[in-house]
Design a protein around this motif. Structure first.
Motif, PDB file in Angstrom:
ATOM      1  N   THR A  41     -38.693 -57.847 -38.896  1.00 50.80           N
ATOM      2  CA  THR A  41     -39.904 -57.045 -38.765  1.00 50.80           C
ATOM      3  C   THR A  41     -39.651 -55.754 -37.987  1.00 50.80           C
ATOM      4  N   HIS A  42     -38.555 -55.728 -37.227  1.00 51.52           N
ATOM      5  CA  HIS A  42     -38.225 -54.554 -36.415  1.00 51.52           C
ATOM      6  C   HIS A  42     -36.731 -54.268 -36.516  1.00 51.52           C
ATOM      7  N   ALA A  43     -36.378 -53.007 -36.290  1.00 51.77           N
ATOM      8  CA  ALA A  43     -34.978 -52.607 -36.256  1.00 51.77           C
ATOM      9  C   ALA A  43     -34.736 -51.809 -34.985  1.00 51.77           C
ATOM     10  N   LEU A  44     -33.630 -52.068 -34.335  1.00 58.09           N
ATOM     11  CA  LEU A  44     -33.216 -51.318 -33.154  1.00 58.09           C
ATOM     12  C   LEU A  44     -31.998 -50.501 -33.536  1.00 58.09           C
ATOM     13  N   LEU A  45     -32.153 -49.186 -33.520  1.00 61.76           N
ATOM     14  CA  LEU A  45     -31.051 -48.285 -33.845  1.00 61.76           C
ATOM     15  C   LEU A  45     -30.491 -47.709 -32.552  1.00 61.76           C
ATOM     16  N   ILE A  46     -29.193 -47.784 -32.386  1.00 65.90           N
ATOM     17  CA  ILE A  46     -28.525 -47.194 -31.236  1.00 65.90           C
ATOM     18  C   ILE A  46     -27.443 -46.272 -31.782  1.00 65.90           C
ATOM     19  N   ILE A  47     -27.509 -45.007 -31.381  1.00 64.58           N
ATOM     20  CA  ILE A  47     -26.584 -43.994 -31.883  1.00 64.58           C
ATOM     21  C   ILE A  47     -25.937 -43.299 -30.689  1.00 64.58           C
ATOM     22  N   GLY A  48     -24.625 -43.141 -30.751  1.00 67.09           N
ATOM     23  CA  GLY A  48     -23.919 -42.461 -29.670  1.00 67.09           C
ATOM     24  C   GLY A  48     -23.005 -41.372 -30.184  1.00 67.09           C
ATOM     25  N   GLU A  49     -22.831 -40.349 -29.374  1.00 69.93           N
ATOM     26  CA  GLU A  49     -21.881 -39.277 -29.658  1.00 69.93           C
ATOM     27  C   GLU A  49     -21.147 -38.971 -28.364  1.00 69.93           C
ATOM     28  N   ASP A  50     -19.854 -38.840 -28.470  1.00 66.58           N
ATOM     29  CA  ASP A  50     -19.012 -38.661 -27.290  1.00 66.58           C
ATOM     30  C   ASP A  50     -17.977 -37.591 -27.601  1.00 66.58           C
ATOM     31  N   MET A  51     -18.004 -36.469 -26.876  1.00 72.71           N
ATOM     32  CA  MET A  51     -17.013 -35.421 -27.077  1.00 72.71           C
ATOM     33  C   MET A  51     -16.110 -35.367 -25.855  1.00 72.71           C
ATOM     34  N   HIS A  52     -14.840 -35.582 -26.085  1.00 68.66           N
ATOM     35  CA  HIS A  52     -13.865 -35.554 -24.992  1.00 68.66           C
ATOM     36  C   HIS A  52     -13.241 -34.172 -24.892  1.00 68.66           C
ATOM     37  N   THR A  53     -12.954 -33.762 -23.678  1.00 72.15           N
ATOM     38  CA  THR A  53     -12.366 -32.455 -23.437  1.00 72.15           C
ATOM     39  C   THR A  53     -10.854 -32.586 -23.289  1.00 72.15           C
ATOM     40  N   THR A  54     -10.137 -31.854 -24.094  1.00 74.12           N
ATOM     41  CA  THR A  54      -8.680 -31.839 -23.984  1.00 74.12           C
ATOM     42  C   THR A  54      -8.261 -30.875 -22.876  1.00 74.12           C
ATOM     43  N   SER A  55      -7.029 -30.974 -22.447  1.00 71.23           N
ATOM     44  CA  SER A  55      -6.547 -30.057 -21.412  1.00 71.23           C
ATOM     45  C   SER A  55      -6.537 -28.623 -21.934  1.00 71.23           C
ATOM     46  N   GLY A  56      -6.275 -28.437 -23.230  1.00 70.86           N
ATOM     47  CA  GLY A  56      -6.317 -27.095 -23.815  1.00 70.86           C
ATOM     48  C   GLY A  56      -7.705 -26.497 -23.774  1.00 70.86           C
ATOM     49  N   ARG A  57      -8.710 -27.316 -24.035  1.00 65.62           N
ATOM     50  CA  ARG A  57     -10.093 -26.842 -23.993  1.00 65.62           C
ATOM     51  C   ARG A  57     -10.496 -26.497 -22.554  1.00 65.62           C
ATOM     52  N   LYS A  58     -10.013 -27.280 -21.603  1.00 69.09           N
ATOM     53  CA  LYS A  58     -10.294 -26.974 -20.187  1.00 69.09           C
ATOM     54  C   LYS A  58      -9.689 -25.630 -19.806  1.00 69.09           C
ATOM     55  N   ALA A  59      -8.459 -25.369 -20.267  1.00 66.09           N
ATOM     56  CA  ALA A  59      -7.812 -24.086 -19.984  1.00 66.09           C
ATOM     57  C   ALA A  59      -8.579 -22.941 -20.643  1.00 66.09           C
ATOM     58  N   LEU A  60      -9.015 -23.152 -21.894  1.00 66.31           N
ATOM     59  CA  LEU A  60      -9.802 -22.139 -22.598  1.00 66.31           C
ATOM     60  C   LEU A  60     -11.104 -21.852 -21.854  1.00 66.31           C
ATOM     61  N   SER A  61     -11.719 -22.893 -21.298  1.00 69.76           N
ATOM     62  CA  SER A  61     -12.950 -22.723 -20.528  1.00 69.76           C
ATOM     63  C   SER A  61     -12.699 -21.855 -19.299  1.00 69.76           C
ATOM     64  N   PHE A  62     -11.570 -22.088 -18.637  1.00 70.70           N
ATOM     65  CA  PHE A  62     -11.224 -21.315 -17.435  1.00 70.70           C
ATOM     66  C   PHE A  62     -11.008 -19.851 -17.781  1.00 70.70           C
ATOM     67  N   VAL A  63     -10.250 -19.593 -18.854  1.00 72.05           N
ATOM     68  CA  VAL A  63      -9.992 -18.218 -19.286  1.00 72.05           C
ATOM     69  C   VAL A  63     -11.284 -17.567 -19.778  1.00 72.05           C
ATOM     70  N   GLY A  64     -12.072 -18.308 -20.527  1.00 74.69           N
ATOM     71  CA  GLY A  64     -13.330 -17.778 -21.034  1.00 74.69           C
ATOM     72  C   GLY A  64     -14.285 -17.386 -19.920  1.00 74.69           C
ATOM     73  N   ALA A  65     -14.292 -18.195 -18.851  1.00 77.85           N
ATOM     74  CA  ALA A  65     -15.174 -17.895 -17.718  1.00 77.85           C
ATOM     75  C   ALA A  65     -14.823 -16.554 -17.083  1.00 77.85           C
ATOM     76  N   ALA A  66     -13.552 -16.204 -17.085  1.00 80.59           N
ATOM     77  CA  ALA A  66     -13.124 -14.918 -16.511  1.00 80.59           C
ATOM     78  C   ALA A  66     -13.704 -13.750 -17.305  1.00 80.59           C
TER      79      ALA A  66
END
Length: 100
Positions: free
Chosen positions: A7-32
């Motif tokens: 009579t009922h449905a429970l939907l659970i949806i997840g999304e998870d984005m992990h940050t790579t070390s390259g993306r962290k470096a790009l964030s640092f350079v981009g912030a400058a």
């Protein structure tokens, strides 16, 4: 609902984005240069649906921009607890569940 007699449905949806070390470096350079590069995040949502009417009976979302991950059981447990904090009558269920 017709196939399972549910009579009922429970939907659970997840999304998870992990940050790579390259993306962290790009964030640092981009912030400058004044450019924001999004880092990792996690979104977990739940929805209870009445299968007879199609009505959404309850919904909630948990978002987190910290280093938590849906790949780690403790982080999933924490996120689910936050999502279900607003579920109707959750305290009565917790008492029942803890007594079992």
């Amino acid at each position: 609902g017709e196939k399972t007699d549910a009579t009922h449905a429970l939907l659970i949806i997840g999304e998870d984005m992990h940050t790579t070390s390259g993306r962290k470096a790009l964030s640092f350079v981009g912030a400058a240069f004044g450019v924001a590069v999004p880092l990792g995040y996690k979104v977990l949502s739940a929805m209870l649906i009445d299968l007879e009417t199609g009505d959404v009976l309850w919904t909630n979302v948990d978002t987190d921009v910290s280093s938590t991950s849906l790949l780690k059981p403790d982080d999933v447990k924490t996120a689910l607890n936050r999502v279900f904090e607003t579920y109707p009558n959750i305290e009565a269920y917790k008492k029942f569940s803890d007594s079992q």
